[in-house]
Write an enzyme that holds these catalytic residues in place. Structure first.
Site, PDB file in Angstrom:
ATOM      1  N   TYR A   1     -15.058  14.914  23.136  1.00  0.00           N
ATOM      2  CA  TYR A   1     -15.518  13.658  22.339  1.00  0.00           C
ATOM      3  C   TYR A   1     -16.188  12.993  23.639  1.00  0.00           C
ATOM      4  O   TYR A   1     -17.654  12.511  23.408  1.00  0.00           O
ATOM      5  CB  TYR A   1     -14.537  12.787  21.772  1.00  0.00           C
ATOM      6  CG  TYR A   1     -15.141  11.478  21.428  1.00  0.00           C
ATOM      7  CD1 TYR A   1     -15.946  11.397  20.263  1.00  0.00           C
ATOM      8  CD2 TYR A   1     -14.751  10.294  21.872  1.00  0.00           C
ATOM      9  CE1 TYR A   1     -16.236  10.256  19.824  1.00  0.00           C
ATOM     10  CE2 TYR A   1     -15.054   9.196  21.275  1.00  0.00           C
ATOM     11  CZ  TYR A   1     -16.077   9.010  20.312  1.00  0.00           C
ATOM     12  OH  TYR A   1     -16.343   7.879  19.765  1.00  0.00           O
TER      13      TYR A   1
ATOM     14  N   LYS B   1     -20.345  12.033  24.247  1.00  0.00           N
ATOM     15  CA  LYS B   1     -20.923  10.579  24.274  1.00  0.00           C
ATOM     16  C   LYS B   1     -21.406  10.411  25.696  1.00  0.00           C
ATOM     17  O   LYS B   1     -22.180   9.551  25.768  1.00  0.00           O
ATOM     18  CB  LYS B   1     -19.667   9.705  23.967  1.00  0.00           C
ATOM     19  CG  LYS B   1     -19.351   9.496  22.559  1.00  0.00           C
ATOM     20  CD  LYS B   1     -20.622   9.348  21.518  1.00  0.00           C
ATOM     21  CE  LYS B   1     -20.043   9.066  20.291  1.00  0.00           C
ATOM     22  NZ  LYS B   1     -21.174   8.821  19.324  1.00  0.00           N
TER      23      LYS B   1
END
Length: 244
Positions: free
Chosen positions: A152, A156
């Site tokens: 994740y 990002k």
């Protein structure tokens, strides 16, 4: 009379996206509520906005599908005449240690969080009216780097990197491009799969000693998307109550 601003909010059916759609609509912006799987929730957001006297429509689009994203922009232009603000709030957050990572999960993260970001930003760069604003959504985990957040955070980190690059590429058009990176926020995306002990621990991390609410983040996005925040450009705003 000033022409009404028009915003597309991806991931607008729930969480931070929903709060942002309501925030922008309350400020007088016509809103396209983008969603992938939450059609009923998106409809409820539209109904809430219109009941309060605002203008809104829902648009189903997987952000990783370039044809679907183009169709969402087409709908916005056909309905409201153009697009001024893009908030790319769509994202997924599977948590897994790298040693246990299923590459199919990595591919899903890539599809939505990286490919989807590039598709939305490409369409925005091509079609946003001059003077507009683009806001992406990252995470303060890019700085915190807790275990299990690897895939994740990688996705990002890409979002944050492209923010300044796109801001520079849009020189001459008076378009701002910024990123908001929330800390622990009481949304379905964040709370899913966490026990109460974990939630309580994360809530105590900020000096302000609470989880953010979706509206806290929407307020910052609304500022960056509006005229008051237009001198902020190419920045990542870490909205986390002081964790980092």
């Amino acid at each position: 009379m000033t022409e009404q601003q028009v915003a597309i909010v991806t991931g607008g059916s729930r969480g931070i996206g929903r709060a942002t759609a309501l925030k922008l609509a309350a400020a007088g912006t016509a809103v396209v509520v983008g969603y992938a799987g939450g059609a009923a929730e998106a409809t409820k957001v539209v109904e809430e906005i219109t009941a309060a006297g605002g203008r809104a429509i829902a648009a189903g689009a997987d952000v990783g599908d370039e044809k679907a994203v183009a169709a969402m922009f087409d709908l916005a232009e056909k309905t409201y005449g153009g697009v001024d603000v893009i908030v790319n709030s769509a994202g997924i957050m599977p948590l897994v240690n790298i040693a246990d990572l299923d590459i199919e999960v990595l591919d899903r993260i890539y599809h939505t969080n990286i490919r989807g970001t590039f598709i939305v930003l490409r369409e925005a760069a091509r079609r946003l009216r001059d003077g507009g604003s683009i806001v992406t959504v990252s995470t303060s985990q890019v700085g915190l780097r807790f275990p299990s957040y690897g895939p994740y955070v990688a996705s990002k980190s890409a979002t944050e990197a492209v923010t300044l690059i796109l801001a520079r590429e849009l020189r001459g058009r008076n378009i701002t491009v910024n990123c908001v990176a929330p800390g622990p926020t009481a949304t379905e995306l964040f709370l899913n799969g966490k026990d109460q002990e974990t939630i309580d621990h994360l809530a105590k991390l900020p000096p302000l000693e609470r989880l953010a609410q979706a509206g806290d983040i929407a307020d910052i996005i609304g500022f960056l998307a509006g005229p008051e925040g237009h001198w902020v450009n190419g920045q990542v705003v870490r909205a986390n109550g002081g964790i980092i």
